[in-house]
Design an enzyme around this catalytic site. Structure first.
Site, mmCIF file in Angstrom:
data_model
loop_
_atom_site.group_PDB
_atom_site.id
_atom_site.type_symbol
_atom_site.label_atom_id
_atom_site.label_comp_id
_atom_site.label_asym_id
_atom_site.label_seq_id
_atom_site.Cartn_x
_atom_site.Cartn_y
_atom_site.Cartn_z
ATOM 1 N N ASP A 25 0.788 -1.247 0.000
ATOM 2 C CA ASP A 25 0.000 0.000 0.000
ATOM 3 C C ASP A 25 0.823 1.302 0.000
ATOM 4 O O ASP A 25 0.423 2.279 0.665
ATOM 5 C CB ASP A 25 -0.967 0.018 1.199
ATOM 6 C CG ASP A 25 -1.928 -1.153 1.200
ATOM 7 O OD1 ASP A 25 -1.888 -1.969 0.264
ATOM 8 O OD2 ASP A 25 -2.719 -1.264 2.158
ATOM 9 N N LYS A 130 -6.675 -4.868 -3.093
ATOM 10 C CA LYS A 130 -7.310 -5.511 -1.938
ATOM 11 C C LYS A 130 -8.337 -4.565 -1.312
ATOM 12 O O LYS A 130 -8.058 -3.373 -1.147
ATOM 13 C CB LYS A 130 -6.249 -5.930 -0.921
ATOM 14 C CG LYS A 130 -5.412 -4.802 -0.346
ATOM 15 C CD LYS A 130 -4.252 -5.370 0.473
ATOM 16 C CE LYS A 130 -3.482 -4.316 1.216
ATOM 17 N NZ LYS A 130 -4.189 -3.548 2.214
ATOM 18 N N CYS A 163 -1.976 -2.379 7.812
ATOM 19 C CA CYS A 163 -1.951 -3.337 6.693
ATOM 20 C C CYS A 163 -0.718 -4.228 6.690
ATOM 21 O O CYS A 163 -0.792 -5.376 6.242
ATOM 22 C CB CYS A 163 -2.124 -2.585 5.379
ATOM 23 S SG CYS A 163 -3.795 -1.918 5.235
#
Ligand code: C5J
Length: 222
Positions: A25, A130, A163
């Site tokens: 990310d 995701k 994450c």
């Protein structure tokens, strides 16, 4: 071939052919002003120090032929994959799906959803989109790793306690060995970054190992 990477709680021996670099990310929505991270009230500059070491590990991984996987957190434009609980949570200045300076917040296809320029995926490098915090949740990551015979993940990205930690826990339960590169990760909360790394390596490495960009570069001879 095996290489030994200095790590905590102990050095780890790994086969580069069975190791993937996964970069979690590193998106404009988390690292740049005007994105999701800032709408939640965070100081996004706290994530900047992770970029340069991450880039060095990315360059070395590419040069040595490691599988490189990028992930992005985000949702479909119609929000059909975004739980209401996530969209409605808290009092952000803009909610997921609202128009912001980099396009709609945390929405696939918008500028804010892109990976930052310094870490742009190279052609052929898989990008996992995701909807959740973990990279295994509702994605084909596990299938991809299994098909390539991967057993070890070098983990970089943001944020350390959200994450990155969620993905490491998911990976650990699936039998993957995770080596989290601490300086290649970042959090809006320095204390959560430290705690996130500490939780991974505690109790003999209950979720995995913690290492650094330098240790990996040294080990692969970069
Ligand atoms: C968050 C992430 N922090 N990538 N996402 O919401 O860690």
């Amino acid at each position: 071939m095996q290489i030994l990477v200095d790590a905590e709680p102990a050095p780890i021996s790994l086969d580069p052919a069975r190791t993937a670099l996964i970069i979690i990310d590193m998106q404009r929505d988390f690292l740049e002003p005007g994105g999701f991270g800032e709408t939640l009230g965070n100081d996004v500059s706290r994530l900047t120090p992770a970029i340069a070491p991450c880039r060095r590990v990315l360059d070395a991984s590419r040069a040595h032929g490691l599988l490189v996987i990028h992930t992005r957190e985000g949702h479909r434009p119609d929000l059909s994959d975004a739980p209401l609980a996530k969209v409605q949570r808290g009092l952000p200045s803009l909610r997921i799906g609202d128009p912001g300076p980099m396009g709609r917040i945390l929405i696939r296809g918008e500028a804010g959803h892109d990976i930052i320029a310094a870490l742009t995926p190279a052609p052929g490098e898989p990008v996992i989109d995701k909807p959740g915090k973990g990279a295994f949740y509702q994605t084909d990551l596990e299938l991809m790793l299994r098909n390539r015979g991967i057993d070890t993940l070098l983990v970089c990205g943001v944020t350390t306690e959200v994450c990155v930690n969620t993905t490491v826990r998911e990976a650990n339960d699936r039998g993957y060995r995770c080596v989290v590169l601490g300086d290649c990760c970042g959090s809006y909360f320095p204390e959560f970054h430290e705690a996130g790394l500490a939780m991974i390596k505690a109790q003999g490495g209950i979720f995995g190992w913690v290492s650094s960009s330098q240790a990996v570069l040294r080990a692969i001879g970069a």
